[in-house]
Design a protein around this motif. Structure first.
Motif, short mmCIF file in Angstrom:
data_model
loop_
_atom_site.label_atom_id
_atom_site.label_comp_id
_atom_site.label_asym_id
_atom_site.label_seq_id
_atom_site.Cartn_x
_atom_site.Cartn_y
_atom_site.Cartn_z
N LEU A 23 0.86 -1.18 0.00
CA LEU A 23 0.00 0.00 0.00
C LEU A 23 0.90 1.23 0.00
O LEU A 23 1.34 1.69 1.05
CB LEU A 23 -0.94 -0.01 1.20
N SER A 24 1.18 1.74 -1.20
CA SER A 24 1.98 2.94 -1.37
C SER A 24 1.06 4.15 -1.30
O SER A 24 0.15 4.18 -0.47
CB SER A 24 2.73 2.86 -2.71
N SER A 25 1.26 5.15 -2.12
CA SER A 25 0.45 6.36 -2.06
C SER A 25 0.59 7.14 -3.35
O SER A 25 1.65 7.07 -4.02
CB SER A 25 0.89 7.25 -0.88
N ILE A 26 -0.42 7.90 -3.71
CA ILE A 26 -0.30 8.80 -4.86
C ILE A 26 0.79 9.83 -4.62
O ILE A 26 1.36 10.38 -5.56
CB ILE A 26 -1.65 9.50 -5.16
N ARG A 27 1.16 10.04 -3.33
CA ARG A 27 2.22 10.99 -3.03
C ARG A 27 3.60 10.47 -3.43
O ARG A 27 4.57 11.23 -3.44
CB ARG A 27 2.20 11.38 -1.54
N ALA A 28 3.69 9.17 -3.75
CA ALA A 28 4.92 8.66 -4.36
C ALA A 28 5.05 9.14 -5.79
O ALA A 28 6.14 9.13 -6.37
CB ALA A 28 4.94 7.13 -4.34
N GLN A 29 3.94 9.57 -6.39
CA GLN A 29 3.89 9.99 -7.78
C GLN A 29 3.95 11.51 -7.92
O GLN A 29 4.53 12.03 -8.87
CB GLN A 29 2.57 9.50 -8.40
N SER A 30 3.33 12.23 -6.98
CA SER A 30 3.12 13.66 -7.18
C SER A 30 3.01 14.37 -5.85
O SER A 30 2.81 13.75 -4.80
CB SER A 30 1.81 13.86 -7.99
N GLY A 31 3.08 15.70 -5.90
CA GLY A 31 2.75 16.53 -4.76
C GLY A 31 1.25 16.58 -4.55
O GLY A 31 0.49 15.85 -5.19
N PRO A 32 0.77 17.50 -3.69
CA PRO A 32 -0.65 17.53 -3.35
C PRO A 32 -1.55 18.05 -4.47
O PRO A 32 -2.76 17.88 -4.41
CB PRO A 32 -0.71 18.45 -2.13
N VAL A 33 -0.98 18.72 -5.46
CA VAL A 33 -1.77 19.19 -6.61
C VAL A 33 -1.02 18.85 -7.89
O VAL A 33 0.20 18.66 -7.89
CB VAL A 33 -2.04 20.71 -6.54
N GLU B 59 -1.34 19.73 -12.33
CA GLU B 59 -2.05 20.37 -13.44
C GLU B 59 -2.40 19.37 -14.54
O GLU B 59 -3.21 19.67 -15.42
CB GLU B 59 -1.20 21.50 -14.03
N THR B 60 -1.79 18.19 -14.51
CA THR B 60 -2.06 17.18 -15.53
C THR B 60 -2.63 15.93 -14.87
O THR B 60 -2.46 15.70 -13.68
CB THR B 60 -0.77 16.80 -16.28
N ILE B 61 -3.32 15.11 -15.66
CA ILE B 61 -3.87 13.85 -15.16
C ILE B 61 -2.72 12.89 -14.91
O ILE B 61 -1.89 12.63 -15.79
CB ILE B 61 -4.87 13.27 -16.16
N LEU B 62 -2.66 12.34 -13.73
CA LEU B 62 -1.55 11.47 -13.34
C LEU B 62 -1.76 10.06 -13.86
O LEU B 62 -2.85 9.50 -13.76
CB LEU B 62 -1.42 11.43 -11.82
N THR B 63 -0.70 9.49 -14.42
CA THR B 63 -0.67 8.09 -14.82
C THR B 63 0.66 7.49 -14.39
O THR B 63 1.64 8.21 -14.13
CB THR B 63 -0.82 7.89 -16.34
N GLU B 64 0.72 6.17 -14.34
CA GLU B 64 1.96 5.49 -13.93
C GLU B 64 3.07 5.68 -14.94
O GLU B 64 4.25 5.48 -14.61
CB GLU B 64 1.70 3.99 -13.75
N ALA B 65 2.74 6.07 -16.19
CA ALA B 65 3.76 6.25 -17.21
C ALA B 65 4.57 7.52 -16.99
O ALA B 65 5.66 7.68 -17.55
CB ALA B 65 3.10 6.29 -18.59
N MET B 66 4.07 8.42 -16.16
CA MET B 66 4.77 9.68 -15.90
C MET B 66 5.88 9.46 -14.88
O MET B 66 5.76 8.63 -13.98
CB MET B 66 3.77 10.73 -15.38
N ALA B 67 6.96 10.21 -15.03
CA ALA B 67 8.05 10.13 -14.06
C ALA B 67 7.53 10.63 -12.71
O ALA B 67 6.91 11.68 -12.63
CB ALA B 67 9.23 10.97 -14.51
N PRO B 68 7.75 9.87 -11.63
CA PRO B 68 7.26 10.30 -10.32
C PRO B 68 8.05 11.47 -9.77
O PRO B 68 9.28 11.55 -9.94
CB PRO B 68 7.42 9.05 -9.45
N HIS B 69 7.34 12.39 -9.12
CA HIS B 69 7.98 13.55 -8.50
C HIS B 69 7.36 13.81 -7.12
O HIS B 69 6.61 14.77 -6.95
CB HIS B 69 7.82 14.80 -9.39
N PRO B 70 7.67 12.97 -6.14
CA PRO B 70 7.17 13.24 -4.78
C PRO B 70 7.79 14.52 -4.24
O PRO B 70 8.91 14.88 -4.60
CB PRO B 70 7.63 12.01 -3.99
#
Length: 311
Positions: free
Chosen positions: A112-122, A124-135
Motif C-alpha cells: 500500500l503505497s500512495s499517490i504521493r509517491a507519484q506527485s505533490g498535493p496538486v 495540473e495534468t492527469i496522473l498516470t503510472e507512465a509519468m516520471a514520479p515527482h514526490p
C-alpha cells in the motif's frame, strides 16, 4: 476454510481494519502481523507478534503464506517527523518484510503505497503510472524509495498508489470536510472548480483483490482512484445529501477565498482545497479491477453513517 492465506500488516489501521473485515468474505484466510501482544482481531485466522522494522526472523509469520498485504507504515498526516523516520519505517521496514517474504516463497507482495509517491498535493495534468514520479515531501519519497527497492528484489510485487481514501473512520482532510458538511451553516465553497480524485474504501478493497487474483508477474505500481473526479462543491453536495440536506453552498469567487485564507495564515490549506489532483486508474481497470461504488454514492453513504464516538 482453505482459501489463500494472506499475511496482513497494519490490521489496526484505517485501511487494514477494512481489509481484515472484507477479505474473509471473499474466501481468504488472514494472518495478521502485530507489533505487540493483543487479542486476535475479529476476522483473522491467526496472529503473529513481530516488528516489521526489524524482520530478522519472520519465517514462522510467513510460513505457508500465499501473499502479503503490507498496509502498515507512518502516515502522511504525521507531519513534522524527520525524513529518516519515514525512510526507516516506510522504506526499510517494507523492504525488510519483502525480503523475508521472498525467502519464504510468498507468491506476491502487495504494498500500500500512495499517490504521493507519484506527485505533490496538486497536479495540473492527469496522473498516470507512465509519468516520471515527482514526490514533494519525505512521506512521498519514502513510499517511492520502497517501490524502487521492491523492483530490485526477485519476488512478484504490486504497489497500489491510492489517492485520498474515504470511508467509515476516516481522519485528516476528509474528516475536516465532513465536519464542515455537518455544520448547519452555508459554506462559501460553491465557486471552487478544480477536480480531485477520491477513493472509496470498498473500491480500494476491490483493487487489492484484483492484484491478488491477477496472473503474474506484475512487478509495477498501479494508481487507485474512483473513476470520476469531483469538485469540492460536489463533495459537499453528496455529503449533505447523505445527511438529508441541500448543498447550502455560496458561490464566493475563488480569488476572494484565497485572499481570506491568506489573511488568516491558511493559504497552504486553501491551495490543497482548491487545487486539482486527478489520477487515472486505467491500468488497474485493464487488470480487471471493477469499482463497486461511485464517488457521490460512496460519500452519501459515508455521511449517513452515525459519527464515530471513538478516537
Amino acid at each position: 476454510m482453505n482459501g489463500p492465506l494472506i499475511a496482513l500488516t497494519g490490521a489496526t489501521g484505517f485501511i487494514g481494519r477494512h481489509l481484515l473485515a472484507e477479505l474473509p468474505k471473499r474466501g481468504y484466510r488472514v494472518r495478521v502481523l502485530l507489533r505487540r501482544p493483543a487479542e486476535v482481531p475479529s476476522g483473522a485466522t491467526s496472529a503473529v507478534i513481530g516488528d516489521i522494522a526489524q524482520p530478522f526472523n519472520m519465517a514462522a509469520a510467513l510460513r505457508d503464506v500465499d501473499a502479503v498485504i503490507h498496509s502498515a507504515g507512518l502516515a502522511h498526516a504525521m507531519s513534522g517527523l524527520p525524513e529518516d523516520d519515514y525512510r526507516a519505517i516506510n522504506t526499510q521496514g517494507t523492504l525488510g518484510l519483502a525480503r523475508a517474504a521472498e525467502r519464504a516463497g510468498v507468491r506476491r507482495f502487495v504494498f500500500l503505497s500512495s499517490i504521493r509517491a507519484q506527485s505533490g498535493p496538486v497536479s495540473e495534468t492527469i496522473l498516470t503510472e507512465a509519468m516520471a514520479p515527482h514526490p514533494t515531501d519525505p512521506y512521498g519519497r519514502s513510499k517511492l524509495e520502497a517501490e524502487e527497492g521492491l523492483a530490485r528484489l526477485g519476488l512478484d510485487w504490486a504497489a497500489l498508489r491510492p489517492v485520498l481514501v474515504y470511508g467509515p473512520g476516516v481522519k485528516g482532510n476528509m474528516a475536516s470536510l465532513m465536519a464542515l458538511a455537518r455544520s448547519p451553516w452555508p459554506l462559501p465553497l460553491g465557486g471552487l472548480k478544480a477536480r480531485r480524485s477520491l477513493l472509496a474504501l470498498d473500491n480500494l478493497t476491490a483493487a487489492v483483490e484484483a492484484v491478488l487474483r491477477a496472473p503474474g508477474p506484475l512487478r509495477r505500481p498501479f494508481i487507485v482512484a474512483d473513476p470520476e473526479p469531483v469538485t469540492v462543491p460536489e463533495i459537499v453536495t453528496a455529503l449533505r445529501a447523505g445527511l438529508g440536506r441541500g448543498p447550502g453552498l455560496l458561490p464566493v469567487p475563488a480569488p476572494l477565498l484565497k485572499m481570506a485564507a491568506t489573511s488568516m495564515g491558511r493559504r497552504e490549506a486553501y491551495e490543497r482545497l482548491a487545487g486539482s489532483l486527478v489520477a487515472s486508474p486505467a491500468a488497474l481497470a485493464e487488470l480487471g479491477w471493477v469499482p463497486v461504488t461511485t464517488t457521490p454514492d460512496g460519500l452519501r453513504r459515508l455521511a449517513a453513517e452515525p459519527p464515530s464516538s471513538g478516537g
